[in-house]
Motif scaffolding. Structure first.
Motif, PDB file in Angstrom:
ATOM      1  N   ASP A   1       0.821  -1.214   0.000  1.00 54.45           N
ATOM      2  CA  ASP A   1       0.000   0.000   0.000  1.00 54.45           C
ATOM      3  C   ASP A   1       0.854   1.264   0.000  1.00 54.45           C
ATOM      4  O   ASP A   1       0.621   2.210  -0.749  1.00 54.45           O
ATOM      5  CB  ASP A   1      -0.907   0.047   1.245  1.00 54.45           C
ATOM      6  N   TYR A   2       1.865   1.291   0.869  1.00 53.65           N
ATOM      7  CA  TYR A   2       2.710   2.484   0.994  1.00 53.65           C
ATOM      8  C   TYR A   2       3.514   2.710  -0.279  1.00 53.65           C
ATOM      9  O   TYR A   2       3.637   3.832  -0.767  1.00 53.65           O
ATOM     10  CB  TYR A   2       3.650   2.324   2.192  1.00 53.65           C
TER      11      TYR A   2
ATOM     12  N   GLN B   1       1.149   4.034  -2.902  1.00 53.56           N
ATOM     13  CA  GLN B   1       0.669   5.384  -2.584  1.00 53.56           C
ATOM     14  C   GLN B   1       1.744   6.439  -2.833  1.00 53.56           C
ATOM     15  O   GLN B   1       1.471   7.519  -3.354  1.00 53.56           O
ATOM     16  CB  GLN B   1       0.207   5.443  -1.121  1.00 53.56           C
TER      17      GLN B   1
END
Ligand SMILES: [Zn+2]
Length: 282
Positions: free
Chosen positions: A198-199, A202
């Motif tokens: 996710d990071y 993102q």
């Protein structure tokens, strides 16, 4: 759905709404080394000629706890001469501006994380933290791998430990009690939150290879006293309880550093397995 490895704002709720609930005892670890952190974030104080040295200043909302801890051990926060930071996330430099304002201490952060905070301030995690008033740290000294800094008889050595952030920095220094000197090692950053899928998606960053290489580089270092930048990493408060119960000094343990580093590798591998299986999502 989000990754269970991602930054969990809910976990910080106590820190923002009732930070006093995180108060922890300040205590001597060994010789001239002291714990001045709280139940979540670690801060360490090393007494040296010219004034105490601090490693990480913790959450901005916990600044009063840090000041209280320093006073309670008989040190004067206005006499801190240097503040070293493990990396450029807000939970490690939150009270730095306050302490610097009191003492004029020189502040140290890796050049790589100083660049990260200047060029990509959103990677400081401040936007996630609800601390809109906090600004990224601009250090007095930008540190590079292998740099050393001397304070009277104490030399603090920097060894780059990138992965959690591009400039995570581990710190190594002697701790002395009378004739006995041991080597302390403070790990630069262990969280997987900046390495999860996710990071990376993102923020369009990828520090995974660095993280794995850093584990091997850190394993080269002999460490008698393992320190973490979060209190649970080296089980600091439980070790303090054991020490009070007369079980010797559990901080003196050359096996703790390599065990911690291998556990990091295993946690990382588990994250990869979870992501491949889709079991990382909660
Ligand atoms: Zn961090």
């Amino acid at each position: 759905m989000s990754s269970k490895y991602a930054f969990q704002i809910e976990k910080l709720k106590t820190m923002y709404e009732t930070p006093w609930a995180l108060a922890a005892p300040a205590f001597r670890v060994f010789g001239n080394l002291y714990f001045v952190g709280n139940r979540d974030g670690a801060s360490w104080l090393l007494d040296a000629s010219g004034g105490p040295i601090l490693f990480d200043t913790n959450y901005p909302t916990a600044d009063a706890l840090l000041i209280h801890s320093i006073w309670s051990l008989g040190f004067d926060p206005c006499k801190i001469q240097a503040i070293f930071h493990t990396h450029g996330h807000f939970d490690h430099f939150g009270a730095t501006a306050l302490i610097k304002g009191l003492s004029g201490a020189t502040t140290y952060l890796s050049a790589a994380d100083a660049a990260m905070l200047t060029e990509r301030p959103e990677l400081s995690c401040i936007p996630d933290s609800r601390n809109a008033y906090l600004t990224p740290l601009i250090p007095d000294i930008e540190v590079r791998d292998g740099d050393t800094f001397s304070f009277g008889g104490v030399t603090v050595s920097a060894k780059a430990c990138p992965g959690h952030t591009p400039g995570a920095m581990s710190w190594f220094f002697p701790v002395t009690d009378g004739e006995h000197t041991y080597r302390a090692g403070l790990h630069g950053g262990a969280g997987l939150n900046t390495l999860c899928r996710d990071y990376r998606e993102q923020h369009q960053v990828d520090w995974r290879e660095d993280f794995l290489r850093s584990i091997d580089r850190m394993l080269e270092e002999p460490v008698d006293i393992f320190l973490g930048n979060h209190t649970g990493q080296n089980d600091a408060l439980r070790k303090y309880e054991r020490m009070k119960a007369g079980e010797g000094n559990p901080f003196l343990d050359p096996a703790a550093w390599p065990i911690f580093l291998e556990s990091l590798r295993e946690k990382y591998n588990q994250m990869i397995r979870d992501e491949e299986a889709g079991t990382d999502q909660i």
